[in-house]
Scaffold this motif. Structure first.
Motif: not given
Length: 363
Positions: A131-141, A240-245
């Motif tokens: 589940g990808l909701g609520g992430s803090a980062s934007t690092d593309g995984g 593809m942008g989910a959870a900061g990528g």
């Protein structure tokens, strides 16, 4: 009567399970003889793993201490192992925005989720549901993949620091040491349709929610653009942008597929089977508005109930729809509704039961 009570969480005030229990208690206060079925819901955000595990007898929840939190401090992650070998993971557990001591959009990392994934696979998981909701980062995984053996290095061959802010120095991506995905694949749950890049991408749309100012949004966008040029894949694909990528990183490196979270969770907990012979379905969430009907758990429940001709009611903390029973109305104010949400949820359950009593009394 058979009443199915299937709310999402009332964020910040009650989990989905707490909301279902309180609504059930209120209903029983008025109609003790009815059959009540509590079916807490989620849409791929925080709480998804617990809800799916609760619906599968024999499922076990495992703690993963010492994970890297989104701001680098140690946190305890977790995953739920289903009897069929599927591990269910919430990214919010180890990499969620509420775990940050202070906003830091450039340095926030998703590494902890990669560590939880590794622990689940070490435990024997043959499939992953994330589940990808609520992430803090934007690092593309990138940090998730680094925790699983990938290397992201600068022009000197040195590993990059975690966080989307460092991706602008990326020179080389080496996946030779990346752990292979589990045998039966990886499924990502999200209601986000944003691509990785551009005006509707991860940095532009969600970066500000994670503390990024305009200059930092530009830095994150540039880093994600460079990452996509080196890692490949299709950054323009919806979701593809989910959870900061993180969705992009796992889809590209591991072949992960994305599914709408609310529909997938509804299937996993058996919503169709449970509501098929129900007399009424009660669902709810913290705030009900027009977006609730598109990709969210409440909208999914309402749609499935309508398809089966089952009446449904919504309870919400607040709402833009006058047909929704709100805690704000019952409590005569937003502050009181938030402060004692479980009390007002119980009263909401009782109020709906009294409506049934009144309807039954009309000749």
């Amino acid at each position: 009567m058979k009443i199915v009570i299937a709310p999402d969480s009332f964020k910040g005030t009650a989990t989905a399970a707490e909301a279902a229990q309180a609504l059930s208690q209120g209903w029983r206060d008025v109609r003790a003889r009815d059959e009540l079925v509590a079916l807490p819901m989620a849409d791929g955000g925080e709480g998804t793993a617990d809800i799916v595990a609760a619906a599968h007898p024999g499922a076990t929840v495992h703690q993963v201490p010492g994970c890297t939190g989104p701001d680098g401090r140690a946190v305890t992650g977790s995953f739920a192992m289903l009897p069929d070998g599927c591990a269910v993971i919430d990214i919010a557990t180890a990499s969620g925005l509420p775990l940050m001591a202070a906003p830091d959009a450039l340095a926030a990392t998703s590494r902890g989720t990669g560590e939880v994934i590794a622990a689940a696979m070490d435990h024997g998981a043959t499939r992953l549901l994330i589940g990808l909701g609520g992430s803090a980062s934007t690092d593309g995984g990138a940090s998730v993949l680094a925790a699983l053996g990938a290397r992201f290095t600068d022009s000197h061959g040195e590993p990059l620091p975690d966080g989307g802010g460092s991706l602008g120095a990326l020179t080389r991506v080496d996946l030779s040491g990346l752990r292979p995905p589990p045998r039966d694949g990886v499924t990502l749950l999200t209601d986000v349709r944003n691509p990785l890049l551009g005006t509707q991408g991860a940095a532009a749309v969600y970066g500000p929610q994670k503390g990024a100012d305009p200059g930092e949004v530009t830095t994150l966008e540039q880093g994600l653009t460079l990452l996509s040029a080196l890692l490949g894949g299709d950054p323009g694909r919806p979701g593809m942008g989910a959870a900061g990528g993180v969705a992009y990183g796992l889809a590209t490196a591991w072949g992960a597929v994305t599914l709408p979270g609310s529909a997938a969770v509804a299937d996993l907990v058996g919503v169709d089977r449970v509501i098929a012979d129900a007399d009424l379905v009660i669902t709810g969430e913290g705030r009900f508005d027009r977006t609730s009907l598109h990709g969210k758990a409440v909208g999914e429940i309402l749609s499935r109930a309508m398809c089966r001709g089952v009446p449904a009611r919504v309870v919400a903390g607040d709402a833009t729809d006058s047909g929704v029973l709100t805690l704000v109305w019952l409590a005569e104010g937003a502050e009181a509704a938030r402060r004692d949400a479980l009390v007002w949820l119980r009263r909401a359950g009782a109020a709906l039961a009294r409506e049934i009593e009144l309807t039954a009394a009309v000749p």
